[in-house]
Design a protein around this motif. Structure first.
Motif: not given
Length: 239
Positions: A42-70
């Motif tokens: 469960e601890a391993v799963y929780s850490a993986e879930f948190i990391q996955e959410e962080q990756y998703r948030a970073n991806l969304i921020n990068q997409q928004e930044r790409n739109k601003e640059l465009f």
């Protein structure tokens, strides 16, 4: 014999209890181990879930930044397009810009110039100092200003008084029989020269009830002439 049977029964119960306790201990140990493994998973799963959410948030921020640059790139491209259009039109407007610059230099008086225009001379009127007030026959700054302002309204592009170039910042002051123009003192007669459409300038001065008529009523001697070669010097500010 009976006592032996009882001893065997007691030993049997001890063995049975021992087996039961052994089995219970094994079950407890297995359950504890299994529970520990589940918690670790469960601890391993929780850490993986948190990391996955962080990756998703970073991806969304990068997409928004790409739109601003465009959007920024699109805006810059539009600016470049407009500049190119302005530059291409600039060639067509070059002659107009040159003419406008020439007109501005003429108004500022920074360079000498020659052109068509009019020349107006103002002289003191004749009078008897014993019987008449000299102030009623002398050219004052108000008379000069009337002529200058009328010429400006009529479209004069350049003006001078007794050779002193007039600008928007010029000042004229009367001191007795002389006037001071931008710190330079001049006696009568006062020669006002203007470059512009000489027909229009002359007509503006000679309107019925206009400037010339008012000067004559003030006993000022006025002469006007049109000329195709009015020369105006550059601005002089020395006193």
């Amino acid at each position: 014999m009976k006592r032996m049977n009882e001893d065997y029964k007691k030993k049997g119960r001890h063995i049975l209890f021992s087996v039961v306790f052994l089995v219970l201990g094994f079950i407890l140990a297995f359950s504890y181990r299994t529970l520990g493994i589940n918690k670790e998973e469960e601890a391993v799963y929780s850490a993986e879930f948190i990391q996955e959410e962080q990756y998703r948030a970073n991806l969304i921020n990068q997409q928004e930044r790409n739109k601003e640059l465009f959007d920024e790139i699109t805006a810059k491209q539009e600016e470049i397009r407009q500049y190119e259009q302005t530059f291409s039109k600039g060639k067509e407007n070059h002659a107009d810009l040159v003419e406008e610059a020439k007109h501005l230099r003429l108004l500022l008086g920074v360079i000498p110039t020659t052109g068509n225009g009019v020349r107006i001379t103002l002289k003191d009127g004749d009078y008897d100092p014993v019987e008449q007030n000299p102030n009623d026959y002398i050219v004052h700054e108000s008379h000069v200003l009337r002529v200058v302002n009328e010429l400006k309204i009529a479209g004069a592009q350049g003006l001078s008084i007794n050779g002193q170039r007039i600008t928007s910042n010029s000042y004229i002051k009367c001191t007795g029989p002389v006037i001071t123009v931008d710190g330079r003192t001049f006696p009568a007669p006062f020669v006002i020269e203007a470059i512009g459409d000489m027909e229009v300038l002359s007509a503006a001065l000679h309107l019925k009830g206009g400037v010339i008529d008012s000067l004559v009523r003030d006993n000022i001697v006025v002469t006007t002439e049109q000329s195709k070669e009015i020369r105006l010097a550059a601005v002089r500010n020395e006193s």
